[in-house]
Write a protein that holds these residues in place. Structure first.
Motif, mmCIF file in Angstrom:
data_model
loop_
_atom_site.group_PDB
_atom_site.id
_atom_site.type_symbol
_atom_site.label_atom_id
_atom_site.label_comp_id
_atom_site.label_asym_id
_atom_site.label_seq_id
_atom_site.Cartn_x
_atom_site.Cartn_y
_atom_site.Cartn_z
ATOM 1 N N GLU B 15 0.718 -1.190 -0.335
ATOM 2 C CA GLU B 15 -0.030 0.152 -0.073
ATOM 3 C C GLU B 15 0.854 1.125 -0.105
ATOM 4 O O GLU B 15 0.660 2.217 -0.507
ATOM 5 N N ALA B 16 1.960 1.247 0.500
ATOM 6 C CA ALA B 16 2.865 2.376 0.835
ATOM 7 C C ALA B 16 3.557 2.993 -0.392
ATOM 8 O O ALA B 16 3.434 3.996 -0.736
ATOM 9 N N PHE B 17 3.882 1.929 -1.304
ATOM 10 C CA PHE B 17 4.489 2.410 -2.500
ATOM 11 C C PHE B 17 3.705 2.299 -3.736
ATOM 12 O O PHE B 17 3.840 3.064 -4.593
ATOM 13 N N VAL B 18 2.432 1.665 -3.525
ATOM 14 C CA VAL B 18 1.666 1.562 -4.770
ATOM 15 C C VAL B 18 0.475 2.523 -4.773
ATOM 16 O O VAL B 18 0.105 3.213 -5.997
ATOM 17 N N ALA B 19 -0.060 2.668 -3.447
ATOM 18 C CA ALA B 19 -1.387 3.739 -3.407
ATOM 19 C C ALA B 19 -1.518 4.613 -2.499
ATOM 20 O O ALA B 19 -2.828 5.087 -2.006
ATOM 21 N N ALA B 20 -0.208 4.777 -1.589
ATOM 22 C CA ALA B 20 -0.505 5.462 -0.268
ATOM 23 C C ALA B 20 -1.195 7.012 -0.520
ATOM 24 O O ALA B 20 -1.980 7.138 0.151
ATOM 25 N N GLY B 21 -0.584 7.693 -1.567
ATOM 26 C CA GLY B 21 -0.923 8.902 -1.753
ATOM 27 C C GLY B 21 -2.520 9.102 -2.186
ATOM 28 O O GLY B 21 -3.236 9.683 -1.990
ATOM 29 N N THR B 22 -2.935 8.078 -3.070
ATOM 30 C CA THR B 22 -4.237 7.843 -3.645
ATOM 31 C C THR B 22 -5.261 7.400 -2.417
ATOM 32 O O THR B 22 -6.321 7.963 -2.229
ATOM 33 N N LEU B 23 -4.594 6.795 -1.474
ATOM 34 C CA LEU B 23 -5.580 6.311 -0.362
ATOM 35 C C LEU B 23 -5.697 7.476 0.549
ATOM 36 O O LEU B 23 -6.830 7.727 0.965
ATOM 37 N N ALA B 24 -4.780 8.105 0.826
ATOM 38 C CA ALA B 24 -4.692 9.285 1.566
ATOM 39 C C ALA B 24 -5.673 10.428 1.082
ATOM 40 O O ALA B 24 -6.354 11.074 1.562
ATOM 41 N N MET B 25 -5.775 10.639 -0.308
ATOM 42 C CA MET B 25 -6.617 11.434 -1.069
ATOM 43 C C MET B 25 -7.983 11.003 -0.707
ATOM 44 O O MET B 25 -8.919 11.870 -0.594
ATOM 45 N N HIS B 26 -8.326 9.729 -0.838
ATOM 46 C CA HIS B 26 -9.781 9.392 -0.665
ATOM 47 C C HIS B 26 -10.255 9.703 0.465
ATOM 48 O O HIS B 26 -11.334 9.979 0.927
ATOM 49 N N ASN B 167 -2.988 10.023 -10.679
ATOM 50 C CA ASN B 167 -3.336 10.759 -9.449
ATOM 51 C C ASN B 167 -2.151 11.726 -9.152
ATOM 52 O O ASN B 167 -0.921 10.990 -8.892
ATOM 53 N N ASP B 168 -2.336 13.037 -9.036
ATOM 54 C CA ASP B 168 -1.375 13.725 -8.653
ATOM 55 C C ASP B 168 -1.389 13.826 -7.069
ATOM 56 O O ASP B 168 -2.403 14.493 -6.575
ATOM 57 N N VAL B 169 -0.451 13.316 -6.151
ATOM 58 C CA VAL B 169 -0.784 12.915 -5.068
ATOM 59 C C VAL B 169 0.334 13.838 -4.206
ATOM 60 O O VAL B 169 0.678 13.565 -2.815
ATOM 61 N N ARG B 170 0.958 15.064 -4.962
ATOM 62 C CA ARG B 170 1.914 15.842 -4.057
ATOM 63 C C ARG B 170 1.310 16.041 -2.707
ATOM 64 O O ARG B 170 1.977 16.356 -1.791
ATOM 65 N N PRO B 171 0.066 16.729 -2.833
ATOM 66 C CA PRO B 171 -0.470 17.183 -1.449
ATOM 67 C C PRO B 171 -0.558 16.235 -0.506
ATOM 68 O O PRO B 171 -0.553 16.664 0.950
ATOM 69 N N TYR B 172 -0.393 15.032 -0.951
ATOM 70 C CA TYR B 172 -0.433 13.858 0.278
ATOM 71 C C TYR B 172 0.806 13.357 0.410
ATOM 72 O O TYR B 172 1.007 12.070 1.212
ATOM 73 N N LEU B 173 1.948 13.759 0.028
ATOM 74 C CA LEU B 173 3.556 13.422 0.202
ATOM 75 C C LEU B 173 3.848 13.006 1.385
ATOM 76 O O LEU B 173 4.367 11.806 1.958
ATOM 77 N N LYS B 174 3.458 13.909 2.665
ATOM 78 C CA LYS B 174 3.825 13.938 3.781
ATOM 79 C C LYS B 174 3.404 12.501 4.400
ATOM 80 O O LYS B 174 4.056 11.655 5.069
ATOM 81 N N SER B 175 1.975 12.194 4.182
ATOM 82 C CA SER B 175 1.241 11.014 4.683
ATOM 83 C C SER B 175 1.863 9.828 3.792
ATOM 84 O O SER B 175 2.154 8.703 4.591
ATOM 85 N N LYS B 176 2.227 10.082 2.612
ATOM 86 C CA LYS B 176 2.702 8.632 1.941
ATOM 87 C C LYS B 176 4.301 8.428 2.500
ATOM 88 O O LYS B 176 4.522 7.259 2.546
ATOM 89 N N LEU B 177 4.889 9.454 2.772
ATOM 90 C CA LEU B 177 6.413 9.087 3.212
ATOM 91 C C LEU B 177 6.416 8.417 4.391
ATOM 92 O O LEU B 177 7.108 7.681 4.768
ATOM 93 N N ALA B 178 5.225 9.055 5.366
ATOM 94 C CA ALA B 178 5.132 8.584 6.705
ATOM 95 C C ALA B 178 4.581 6.909 6.546
ATOM 96 O O ALA B 178 4.942 6.124 7.616
ATOM 97 N N SER B 179 3.938 6.685 5.662
ATOM 98 C CA SER B 179 3.458 5.362 5.357
ATOM 99 C C SER B 179 4.644 4.550 5.005
ATOM 100 O O SER B 179 4.719 3.372 5.409
ATOM 101 N N ILE B 180 5.389 4.885 4.144
ATOM 102 C CA ILE B 180 6.454 4.077 3.762
ATOM 103 C C ILE B 180 7.474 3.970 4.919
ATOM 104 O O ILE B 180 8.100 2.858 5.007
ATOM 105 N N ARG B 181 7.733 4.960 5.799
ATOM 106 C CA ARG B 181 8.923 4.904 6.962
ATOM 107 C C ARG B 181 8.202 4.021 7.984
ATOM 108 O O ARG B 181 8.973 3.521 8.909
ATOM 109 N N ALA B 182 6.911 4.010 7.989
ATOM 110 C CA ALA B 182 6.221 2.894 9.056
ATOM 111 C C ALA B 182 6.830 1.519 8.882
ATOM 112 O O ALA B 182 6.964 0.782 9.847
#
Lengths: 114, 219
Positions: B15-26, B167-182
């Protein structure tokens, strides 16, 4: 995981002689080996919770280490072991990690199923 | 806006690498998100650097990492379905299909996300995507939610064309990186993160866009 201490491993191997133990034996290049480098041949194999009983067992080499266990009907062999779990005293958990820290090989023995 | 997104992937960190930004967006737009994670990634090769996990402790460690990742993304509903890592392609297909079919019945998602069967490299990814497509395909055509798939095998666009969801997920990059780092035991993997820190601009280029292919059912 800690770097293998040969005497400690030998002691633990000896402690499991002549009893039924569950073994997890594994070797893997990782599922992405060929995706990242098409010249690589991807291979992986594991067997989990097979029951064995061995009469002799030893650790050999100067690191990475080899372990051989002489069972009633044959052998268990593993090469490339570098680390073990010092804190897990009821089970013998060994693994070999490559230069990137990835697991390449694992040999685990336990009186209880994994 | 989606009402309920059901994302079905085989491993913690997919989920972190494939869709994290998209999921945070939804989540941000008000959707419920259910993440059905088929395995605990217990056969993974990364154990941390230096290794703090081992084959026996990895599932419990990855379960906690997965829960952290979901918190980072705001995912409200995490289901860990208990299949064995690496073994999905050998699993009883009826059991897989029934498990996924039950989720579809219960959740009635407005969007399903998974891997594109045949174009997702890892055998578990392909088996997961194939099971999801089979289960959704069993629904009457007018009841099927769209299935958005992730594909990344070499040369995949030659066969399935360009992605239709970008999907442009730049607004959710912080959440995505937190997901990856988790995924602490996994994210240091050099092939995923490189061996250095990225600048903000580099991160946006590398992680700022997520693309998917809407699966085309034959009938």
């Amino acid at each position: 995981m800690q770097l293998i201490k040969q005497e400690e491993i030998q002691h633990r191997i000896d402690g499991l002689i002549d009893q039924d133990v569950y073994v997890h034996l594994e070797m893997t290049t990782g599922a992405y080996a060929a995706h990242l480098d098409s010249s690589k041949h991807p291979a992986a194999t594991f067997i989990s919770n097979a029951v064995i009983r061995y009469s002799h067992g030893s650790i050999s080499g100067s690191g990475p280490f080899r372990v051989g266990l002489k069972t009633l009907q044959g052998w268990v062999y593993s090469e490339g072991l570098t680390h073990y779990e010092e804190s897990d005293t009821s089970r013998l958990i060994m693994a070999g990690h490559d230069g990137q820290g990835k697991l390449v090989v694992a040999l685990q023995l336990s009186r209880e199923p994994f | 806006m989606e009402r309920h997104v059901l994302v079905i992937l085989p491993h913690p960190d997919d989920e972190a690498f494939v869709a994290a930004g998209t999921l945070a967006m939804h989540v941000h737009s008000g959707a419920q998100v259910t993440f059905a994670c088929l395995t605990l990634g217990e056969m993974g090769r990364n154990m941390g650097i230096p290794p703090f996990a081992n084959r026996a402790t990895l599932p419990a460690i990855r379960k906690l990492e997965l829960e952290d990742s979901c918190r980072a993304l705001g995912i409200q509903d995490l289901r860990m379905l208990g299949f064995h890592d690496k073994m999905l392609e050998f699993e009883d297909p009826e059991l897989l299909d029934r498990t996924i079919g039950d989720l579809l019945q219960e959740i009635k998602p407005t969007l399903v996300m998974t891997f594109y069967p045949g174009y997702a490299v890892h055998p578990d990814h392909n088996a997961c995507g194939a099971a999801v497509v089979r289960a959704v395909g069993k629904l009457p055509a007018h009841e099927r939610p769209p299935v958005q798939c992730s594909a990344f095998s070499s040369g995949h666009e030659l066969e399935i064309g360009a992605p239709d969801v970008i999907n442009d997920v730049r607004p959710y990059l912080k959440s995505k990186l937190a997901s990856i780092r988790a995924h602490r035991s996994q994210f240091q993997a050099a092939e995923l993160m490189g061996n250095r820190d990225y600048t903000d601009k580099e991160l946006e280029v590398r992680f700022g866009t997520e693309v998917f292919w809407t699966y085309k059912f034959e009938s």
